[in-house]
Scaffold this active site. Structure first.
Site, PDB file in Angstrom:
ATOM      1  N   PRO A  19      -0.248 -52.539  58.883  1.00 46.53           N
ATOM      2  CA  PRO A  19       0.352 -51.880  58.003  1.00 46.53           C
ATOM      3  C   PRO A  19       1.215 -52.727  57.297  1.00 46.53           C
ATOM      4  CG  PRO A  19       1.034 -51.416  59.995  1.00 46.53           C
ATOM      5  CD  PRO A  19       0.096 -52.378  60.320  1.00 46.53           C
ATOM      6  N   MET A  20       1.052 -53.518  56.334  1.00 46.79           N
ATOM      7  CA  MET A  20       1.729 -54.472  55.556  1.00 46.79           C
ATOM      8  C   MET A  20       2.605 -53.952  54.440  1.00 46.79           C
ATOM      9  SD  MET A  20      -0.597 -57.840  55.769  1.00 46.79           S
ATOM     10  CE  MET A  20      -2.008 -57.181  54.986  1.00 46.79           C
ATOM     11  N   HIS A  60       7.180 -60.266  60.158  1.00 49.36           N
ATOM     12  CA  HIS A  60       8.124 -59.896  61.250  1.00 49.36           C
ATOM     13  C   HIS A  60       7.630 -59.802  62.763  1.00 49.36           C
ATOM     14  CE1 HIS A  60      10.226 -59.029  57.223  1.00 49.36           C
ATOM     15  NE2 HIS A  60      11.227 -59.806  58.040  1.00 49.36           N
ATOM     16  N   GLY A  83      -2.292 -61.511  65.643  1.00 53.97           N
ATOM     17  CA  GLY A  83      -1.434 -62.708  65.452  1.00 53.97           C
ATOM     18  C   GLY A  83      -2.217 -63.847  65.466  1.00 53.97           C
ATOM     19  N   GLY A  84      -2.464 -64.305  64.249  1.00 51.36           N
ATOM     20  CA  GLY A  84      -3.422 -65.599  64.248  1.00 51.36           C
ATOM     21  C   GLY A  84      -4.948 -65.497  64.095  1.00 51.36           C
ATOM     22  N   GLY A 133      -3.553 -59.302  59.852  1.00 53.19           N
ATOM     23  CA  GLY A 133      -2.607 -59.092  58.640  1.00 53.19           C
ATOM     24  C   GLY A 133      -2.793 -60.065  57.586  1.00 53.19           C
TER      25      GLY A 133
HETATM   26  C1  LIG Z   1       2.528 -59.730  54.474  1.00 54.85           C
HETATM   27  C2  LIG Z   1       2.747 -59.332  55.873  1.00 54.85           C
HETATM   28  C3  LIG Z   1       3.478 -58.049  55.945  1.00 54.85           C
HETATM   29  C4  LIG Z   1       3.775 -57.220  57.187  1.00 54.85           C
HETATM   30  N1  LIG Z   1       4.378 -56.118  56.973  1.00 54.85           N
HETATM   31  C5  LIG Z   1       4.407 -55.433  58.334  1.00 54.85           C
HETATM   32  C6  LIG Z   1       4.910 -54.141  58.362  1.00 54.85           C
HETATM   33  O1  LIG Z   1       5.262 -53.633  57.475  1.00 54.85           O
HETATM   34  N2  LIG Z   1       4.776 -53.423  59.539  1.00 54.85           N
HETATM   35  C7  LIG Z   1       4.590 -54.278  60.683  1.00 54.85           C
HETATM   36  O2  LIG Z   1       4.438 -53.454  61.564  1.00 54.85           O
HETATM   37  N3  LIG Z   1       4.021 -55.390  60.959  1.00 54.85           N
HETATM   38  C8  LIG Z   1       3.862 -56.229  59.551  1.00 54.85           C
HETATM   39  N4  LIG Z   1       3.341 -57.179  59.666  1.00 54.85           N
HETATM   40  C9  LIG Z   1       2.927 -57.920  60.767  1.00 54.85           C
HETATM   41  C10 LIG Z   1       1.444 -57.335  61.268  1.00 54.85           C
HETATM   42  O3  LIG Z   1       1.774 -56.113  61.749  1.00 54.85           O
HETATM   43  C11 LIG Z   1       0.686 -58.349  62.146  1.00 54.85           C
HETATM   44  O4  LIG Z   1       1.363 -58.406  63.650  1.00 54.85           O
HETATM   45  C12 LIG Z   1       0.487 -59.681  61.682  1.00 54.85           C
HETATM   46  O5  LIG Z   1       0.114 -59.718  60.429  1.00 54.85           O
HETATM   47  C13 LIG Z   1      -0.641 -60.044  62.625  1.00 54.85           C
HETATM   48  O6  LIG Z   1      -0.657 -61.544  62.360  1.00 54.85           O
HETATM   49  P1  LIG Z   1      -1.511 -62.372  61.320  1.00 54.85           P
HETATM   50  O7  LIG Z   1      -0.822 -62.020  59.969  1.00 54.85           O
HETATM   51  O8  LIG Z   1      -1.809 -63.720  61.723  1.00 54.85           O
HETATM   52  O9  LIG Z   1      -2.958 -61.435  61.327  1.00 54.85           O
HETATM   53  C14 LIG Z   1       2.975 -58.056  58.330  1.00 54.85           C
HETATM   54  C15 LIG Z   1       2.426 -59.132  58.327  1.00 54.85           C
HETATM   55  C16 LIG Z   1       2.268 -59.829  56.973  1.00 54.85           C
HETATM   56  C17 LIG Z   1       1.331 -61.223  57.101  1.00 54.85           C
END
Ligand SMILES: Cc1cc2nc3c(=O)[nH]c(=O)nc-3n(C[C@H](O)[C@H](O)[C@H](O)COP(=O)(O)O)c2cc1C
Length: 354
Positions: free
Chosen positions: A23-24, A173, A206-207, A228
């Site tokens: 939920p970005m 984050h 994550g990844g 994400g």
């Molecule tokens: C552009 C971006 C925005 C994100 N915003 C949030 C957020 O608003 N709330 C949240 O719980 N996690 C946020 N995340 C972290 C994601 O929940 C998640 O842990 C992460 O994307 C997983 O890793 P990946 O990007 O390698 O898939 C964000 C990640 C990205 C890349």
């Protein structure tokens, strides 16, 4: 282990393996989330971090959920809207009074909580969601994102239905001190077993950007995955095309991204509690700072660029797997491709073991 069926029982439209988008906030809107749900995953909308009476974030969320319902009109939605909403909870004031009624009125299927200031902050929220669930015949599940063993333990004690286990390769984050999925997931899984909490579902995040990462997460003990960064580079995602291009053209993510609190400092968004930092592509601001520019100068240049409508100094939050993201694809192609790659990877693994 949670019954592999439980995620599919809770979210009946989903396929195996279970895939959700993160939920970005600002990037995961109703259009992206609906596309994920339509493709057999669980779509999440980024709901924000401000739950006060004056906030516009909940008004916008209410509109977004209405649009998601229209987009998903053709899906038999059982008793819930097959969409989740994620929140950043380090300032939970007003969540129970103002956010829960919006979520309940749309009967969302999942509520995701992340980044509390103290672990205890989630307790009252989870209790209130479960009370509303019991009283309102509302079939909703609570997802809590965790990045350490301690945060995972607390989330289970507080009643989370799903743990989103976030490793340090993640984009955006995350826990400043945390391990990657290969260490964290099995330890969380063992802890659940020891706690007698094997009915809690576990998602790896994550990844993960493809079927290979998905198989790895399942092997480490996950029941499904969250992505994400990969979903940012889809046709449905509203993130700027310059950001999508930066991810596609990036490689060697351990070197070209960095986990730091500095990304927030440079764009004056340094509001997260100190136990969190964020992973992003090393951009102009970070490089200038490394070369000796003062924070004041870097922030000033950032503000000027934004005032001129330029994107090039904005932080591109992204994980270490950017090197494996080669093209812009539609959400349905992405999810179908991952499901196929999971099956082919498992088949070739099984052959290797003979
Ligand atoms: C552009 C971006 C925005 C994100 N915003 C949030 C957020 O608003 N709330 C949240 O719980 N996690 C946020 N995340 C972290 C994601 O929940 C998640 O842990 C992460 O994307 C997983 O890793 P990946 O990007 O390698 O898939 C964000 C990640 C990205 C890349």
């Amino acid at each position: 282990m949670a019954s592999p069926k439980s995620l599919q029982q809770w979210f009946r439209h989903t396929f195996t393996p279970f895939i959700a988008n993160a939920p970005m906030f600002g990037s995961a809107d109703y259009h992206l989330a609906s596309a994920v749900t339509k493709a057999g995953g669980l779509g999440f909308i980024g709901g924000g971090f401000d739950f006060t009476t004056e906030t516009t974030q909940l008004t916008k969320l209410n509109e977004q959920l209405g649009k998601a319902r229209s987009e998903l009109g053709s899906i038999p939605s059982l008793t819930s809207l097959p969409i989740g909403v994620g929140f950043i909870t380090f300032n939970p004031t007003g969540f129970i009074q103002n956010a829960i009624p919006v979520l309940q009125s749309h009967r969302v299927a999942g509520i995701w909580l992340s980044f509390p200031k103290s672990d205890e902050d989630h307790l009252l929220i989870i209790e209130a969601i479960k009370k509303a669930r019991a009283e309102g015949d509302w079939d909703v599940r609570v997802f809590v994102q965790v990045g350490t063993i301690q945060s995972a333990r607390v989330a289970v004690q507080q009643g989370a239905d799903v743990l989103v286990v976030q490793g340090s390769d993640a984009g955006g984050h995350q826990w400043a001190q945390g391990a990657s999925l290969i260490s964290l997931l099995p330890e969380v899984r063992d802890m659940l077993h020891e706690m007698g909490a094997s009915d809690v579902a576990v998602l790896g995040a994550g990844g993960i950007v493809d079927g290979r990462g998905c198989v790895a997460a399942l092997g480490l003990g996950a029941d499904g995955v969250v992505m994400g960064t990969r979903f940012l580079v889809t046709t449905e995602c509203p993130t700027p095309s310059t950001f999508k291009h930066a991810i596609i053209s990036g490689s060697d993510g351990g070197v070209s991204t960095v986990k730091s609190t500095r990304h927030d400092v440079f764009q004056s968004t340094d509001v997260f509690p100190r136990q969190y930092d964020g992973r992003a592509i090393i951009g102009i601001s970070y490089s200038e700072s490394q070369l000796g520019a003062s924070d004041d100068d870097v922030i000033q240049r950032y503000k000027e660029a934004v005032a001129n409508g330029e994107d090039h100094r904005r932080t591109v939050w992204a994980g270490t797997s950017i090197g494996s993201i080669k093209e812009l694809v539609s959400v349905s192609d992405l999810i179908q491709g991952i499901h196929q790659e999971v099956r082919s990877t498992l088949a070739s693994l099984s052959q290797k073991m003979q």
